[in-house]
Structures are given as structure tokens and as C-alpha cells.
Design a protein around this motif. Sequence first.
Motif, PDB file in Angstrom:
ATOM      1  N   GLY A 113       0.808  -1.214   0.000  1.00 13.35           N
ATOM      2  CA  GLY A 113       0.000   0.000   0.000  1.00 13.35           C
ATOM      3  C   GLY A 113       0.843   1.267   0.000  1.00 13.35           C
ATOM      4  O   GLY A 113       0.568   2.215  -0.749  1.00 13.35           O
ATOM      5  N   ASP A 114       1.909   1.285   0.787  1.00 13.54           N
ATOM      6  CA  ASP A 114       2.704   2.494   0.937  1.00 13.54           C
ATOM      7  C   ASP A 114       3.687   2.720  -0.203  1.00 13.54           C
ATOM      8  O   ASP A 114       4.198   3.832  -0.368  1.00 13.54           O
ATOM      9  N   PRO A 153       7.839   4.419  -3.936  1.00  7.68           N
ATOM     10  CA  PRO A 153       8.149   3.136  -4.574  1.00  7.68           C
ATOM     11  C   PRO A 153       9.442   2.493  -4.112  1.00  7.68           C
ATOM     12  O   PRO A 153       9.658   1.303  -4.350  1.00  7.68           O
ATOM     13  N   ASN A 154      10.308   3.240  -3.430  1.00 10.80           N
ATOM     14  CA  ASN A 154      11.556   2.660  -2.947  1.00 10.80           C
ATOM     15  C   ASN A 154      11.522   2.391  -1.449  1.00 10.80           C
ATOM     16  O   ASN A 154      12.518   2.512  -0.742  1.00 10.80           O
ATOM     17  N   LEU A 155      10.359   2.025  -0.984  1.00 10.02           N
ATOM     18  CA  LEU A 155      10.166   1.566   0.387  1.00 10.02           C
ATOM     19  C   LEU A 155      10.293   0.046   0.406  1.00 10.02           C
ATOM     20  O   LEU A 155       9.866  -0.630  -0.520  1.00 10.02           O
ATOM     21  N   ALA A 156      10.906  -0.502   1.457  1.00  9.71           N
ATOM     22  CA  ALA A 156      11.079  -1.954   1.576  1.00  9.71           C
ATOM     23  C   ALA A 156      10.895  -2.364   3.028  1.00  9.71           C
ATOM     24  O   ALA A 156      10.746  -1.520   3.925  1.00  9.71           O
ATOM     25  N   GLY A 157      10.899  -3.663   3.278  1.00  6.32           N
ATOM     26  CA  GLY A 157      10.744  -4.177   4.635  1.00  6.32           C
ATOM     27  C   GLY A 157      11.817  -5.182   4.991  1.00  6.32           C
ATOM     28  O   GLY A 157      12.421  -5.800   4.107  1.00  6.32           O
ATOM     29  N   LEU A 158      12.084  -5.331   6.278  1.00  4.05           N
ATOM     30  CA  LEU A 158      13.015  -6.341   6.792  1.00  4.05           C
ATOM     31  C   LEU A 158      12.314  -7.049   7.940  1.00  4.05           C
ATOM     32  O   LEU A 158      11.939  -6.422   8.930  1.00  4.05           O
TER      33      LEU A 158
END
Length: 286
Positions: free
Chosen positions: A45-46, A51-56
Amino acid sequence: MPVNILYCEGNKNSLDMKIIGQLLAKKCEVKPIGSKNFFASSIIGDRAINPNLAGLVDRDFDCQDMPIENKPKPYNQNDIQLGWTWERKEIENYLLDPNVVKRALRGQKPSIDLDKYQSALDKAAEKIAAYTAARTALFCSGFSNHWGEEVKVSGTKYCFPKKLGKEACETNIRKIVEERKGDRIVQPKNVIEKFNQLLPQFRPGGVRFQNYLTFFAGKDLLYSIIKDLEEFGFQSSEPGTNSTDAFLKRIENGIAKMDDPWTLIPEWQELRQLIINTNFSTQSTQ
């Protein structure tokens, strides 16, 4: 452009947030967004905004044998990469690493005998070997994978059993499956069979035991050395805390004082490079 926002588990005061923030200093903004339950949907969603958001995220228990590569694993959903998972089970697995302990506690008091520390860690892994195999078997079958009394580990409530042997594990597997399988066709004997297949890998001499800092839960290991940590001089004076809190706080403080803490673990260096070199803006999340 490189990743500029990284979502992690926990809250602003969590161990994940504090350590990952140190490892990625000046490379991207680290933001904690709570539990893993809504992680993927939050990132998807975010990314409409950034667009260059990521998760760990933390790694799950492995249902298949996976080679150790000393780098984060891709975190995917529906063939879309949303970020990475740790190669080791959770953040505590890294902070227990003797290499990290040695560097982080250098010059601090009380000092720690690394040979005694390694011995305590090895004994803890042997102690929880069957329990870890049982947790893995339950996870692979889609069931809740922990049980026991409520305890505190590194400041958080946690379940840990008093009995950790093979028989106790089979009893609890049977109970969990019977209570939670609903209309599924799976039977307790199926999960117990998986447990017995996995068990040799988690016992001394097995490949997962030999790499217990990757495949065992760090919180389980940490709670299993709580008395050893007390004997090593890690005492906490704050109400509701124990030696695990004191130990991790000292590790955290030691890391915070380093100019380049990511050099302690090869995977931490790889994470920084992935943050710098990965561009998610060309990848569709639709």
C-alpha cells in the motif's frame, strides 16, 4: 534510486529498531510498524506513495534445508519482492554471536570469559534442540509453534516450557494439533512424524545444530542462558527486568559506540549493500 525507507518489526523502542538503525546509519530511514501480520499489505500500500520503500522481517522456521549464504533472503509475496528477511531467525541471534559479544563488550565491566560464554551457549542449544525441532514441525504444518509458562526475555513477554525433552514435545504437539486443526485432515501423528524426521538435524552433530545461531530461535537461546548471564555479572536493577535485559542493553550500547558496527557480521554488510544498490521503483506491486 536506492531504498530510502525500511520498515522493520516492533516499535520505536524495540531492539530491532535500535540495532537496524545503527547498521543502516545515514543510508535510509528505519521505521518500525509493529507485528509481521500486516507487513506485506503495508509495504504494498505504501509503495504507492514511495516506490523505494522496503521491509526487513524475522525469518520463519525452515521447512526445507536452506544453504547459509551470510546475506538476507528475499521477502516476496505474489512474485513481488517487498524487501528481505534475516537469514538468522531473529535479531537476538545476531546479538548472541560471540564475535558481536567480544567487540561490543570490549573494555566494559564486567568482562566476559568468551570460552565460558561459548560453552553456555552450546549447552543451551543442546537443551532446546528437541523443542526447536517441535516448533519447526508445528510451523511447517501451519500451527502455533510455542507453548509453556509466560516468562520475560529481553523485556518482552514470552512463552517457554519447563519440560523440553522429546516426550514432552510429542505430548504438546498432539495437544496443539488436536485443539486447533478444526476440519483439516492433518492428524497429530502427521506432525509428530515430521518432528521425528527433523530431530536429528537439531541435535548435536546435525546440520541445524551446527548452525544453531541461524536456525534456533534467539529468544529461546537467550532465556536458556539467563542463569549463566547472572553468573557472568549481568545484573539488572530495574523492576521487571532480568539478566537478559542487562546483557542486551550492554551489547546495544557497545554497538552504538562503534563507527562501523555492520562489519561485525558479514550479513550486516550485505544488508547495507542491498539497501544502497536495490531499486524497487521499477517493480510493479499491482
